[in-house]
Design an enzyme around this catalytic site. Structure first.
Site, PDB file in Angstrom:
ATOM      1  N   LEU A  66       0.862  -1.176   0.000  1.00  8.00           N
ATOM      2  CA  LEU A  66       0.000   0.000   0.000  1.00  8.00           C
ATOM      3  C   LEU A  66       0.902   1.230   0.000  1.00  8.00           C
ATOM      4  O   LEU A  66       1.984   1.221   0.594  1.00  8.00           O
ATOM      5  CB  LEU A  66      -0.900   0.028   1.246  1.00  8.00           C
ATOM      6  CG  LEU A  66      -2.009  -1.019   1.346  1.00  8.00           C
ATOM      7  CD1 LEU A  66      -2.759  -0.857   2.662  1.00  8.00           C
ATOM      8  CD2 LEU A  66      -2.977  -0.922   0.168  1.00  8.00           C
ATOM      9  N   ASP A  67       0.443   2.295  -0.653  1.00  9.09           N
ATOM     10  CA  ASP A  67       1.194   3.545  -0.638  1.00  9.09           C
ATOM     11  C   ASP A  67       1.422   4.017   0.796  1.00  9.09           C
ATOM     12  O   ASP A  67       0.624   3.718   1.700  1.00  9.09           O
ATOM     13  CB  ASP A  67       0.431   4.639  -1.396  1.00  9.09           C
ATOM     14  CG  ASP A  67       0.523   4.483  -2.903  1.00  9.09           C
ATOM     15  OD1 ASP A  67       1.301   3.627  -3.366  1.00  9.09           O
ATOM     16  OD2 ASP A  67      -0.189   5.220  -3.615  1.00  9.09           O
ATOM     17  N   PHE A  68       2.463   4.808   0.964  1.00  8.17           N
ATOM     18  CA  PHE A  68       2.835   5.380   2.263  1.00  8.17           C
ATOM     19  C   PHE A  68       1.639   6.011   2.983  1.00  8.17           C
ATOM     20  O   PHE A  68       1.405   5.765   4.167  1.00  8.17           O
ATOM     21  CB  PHE A  68       3.934   6.425   2.026  1.00  8.17           C
ATOM     22  CG  PHE A  68       4.267   7.281   3.211  1.00  8.17           C
ATOM     23  CD1 PHE A  68       5.024   6.775   4.256  1.00  8.17           C
ATOM     24  CD2 PHE A  68       3.839   8.605   3.269  1.00  8.17           C
ATOM     25  CE1 PHE A  68       5.337   7.569   5.351  1.00  8.17           C
ATOM     26  CE2 PHE A  68       4.156   9.404   4.359  1.00  8.17           C
ATOM     27  CZ  PHE A  68       4.909   8.880   5.399  1.00  8.17           C
TER      28      PHE A  68
END
Length: 232
Positions: A66-68
């Protein structure tokens, strides 16, 4: 060939990782917003989902990321065989991922499909771009849950739409850039226009949460359906 230099330094993340399901083959966790999935090359970006979990589960590997700024559900494999089986499910697109997001503005349609190819451009790193010529096929579905007005700091009142997003492909930043392409960026998105409305500059996080996962357990062969409510 252009050299990509990542100058991003992640601020400390004090939120914990919640383990929602655990068996001898895999974990399902809730990742907090503001935590990297994998440690970066810069030693200041050591803290990550993998860095934390490998201390407890030495053989664990990430099946997906998942993105940051994105929070929510992730599957963690606890051995190589499980990782291989789950990666195959992802590549065959038999894993269903559903997200909730807050989009800037009010969408005119109640549901729809965004079909726009996404390309990497070293000159724009880390921003992705929509490109019909060089982009890889990317397709997302959206469904409006509610439209409302929200008061922000400084007495700014902005229209927002809560949506359910279902990516049919898994390109980098897919949901973020597709929402921008739709004309309604995700609130709090620094890369794709979600902080450009007056009053949204200090939104504390990206308003994107991986809220639902459906996949087949590689050992029991049972179809698992895991949900986690959006924190916003």
């Amino acid at each position: 060939m252009s050299t990509i230099i990542d100058t991003f330094i992640a601020p400390p993340c004090h939120e914990r990782i919640d383990i929602l399901h655990q068996d001898e083959h895999l974990l399902i966790i809730n990742k907090p917003s503001g935590l990297l999935s994998l440690s970066g090359k810069n030693p200041q970006n050591l803290d990550s989902v993998h860095h934390r979990l490998v201390k407890l589960f030495p053989s664990c590997t990430l099946v997906h990321r998942l993105d940051f700024g994105t929070s929510g559900l992730m599957i963690i494999a606890l051995n190589k065989a499980t990782n291989a089986a789950l990666c195959q499910q992802f590549s065959q697109r038999t894993v269903t991922k559903t997200y909730q997001a807050l989009l800037c503005g009010h969408l005119s349609e109640n549901e729809g499909i965004i079909d726009a190819p996404i390309a990497k451009d070293p000159a724009l790193f880390p921003v992705m771009s929509i490109c019909e010529v060089n982009g890889k096929p990317a397709r997302s579905r959206y469904l409006v849950i509610e439209r409302f007005q929200q008061a922000l700091k400084g007495n700014a009142i902005i229209p927002l739409t809560r949506v359910q997003l279902t990516p049919e492909t898994g390109r980098t930043h897919q949901l973020r850039i597709h929402c921008q392409y739709l004309g309604h960026p995700i609130l709090g998105c620094d890369l794709y226009g979600g902080q450009r409305l007056s009053g949204t500059e200090n939104i504390p996080r990206l308003m994107l949460h991986a809220s639902e996962l459906q996949f087949t357990h590689p050992i029991s062969r049972k179809r698992l359906h895991i949900t986690h409510n959006s924190p916003f």
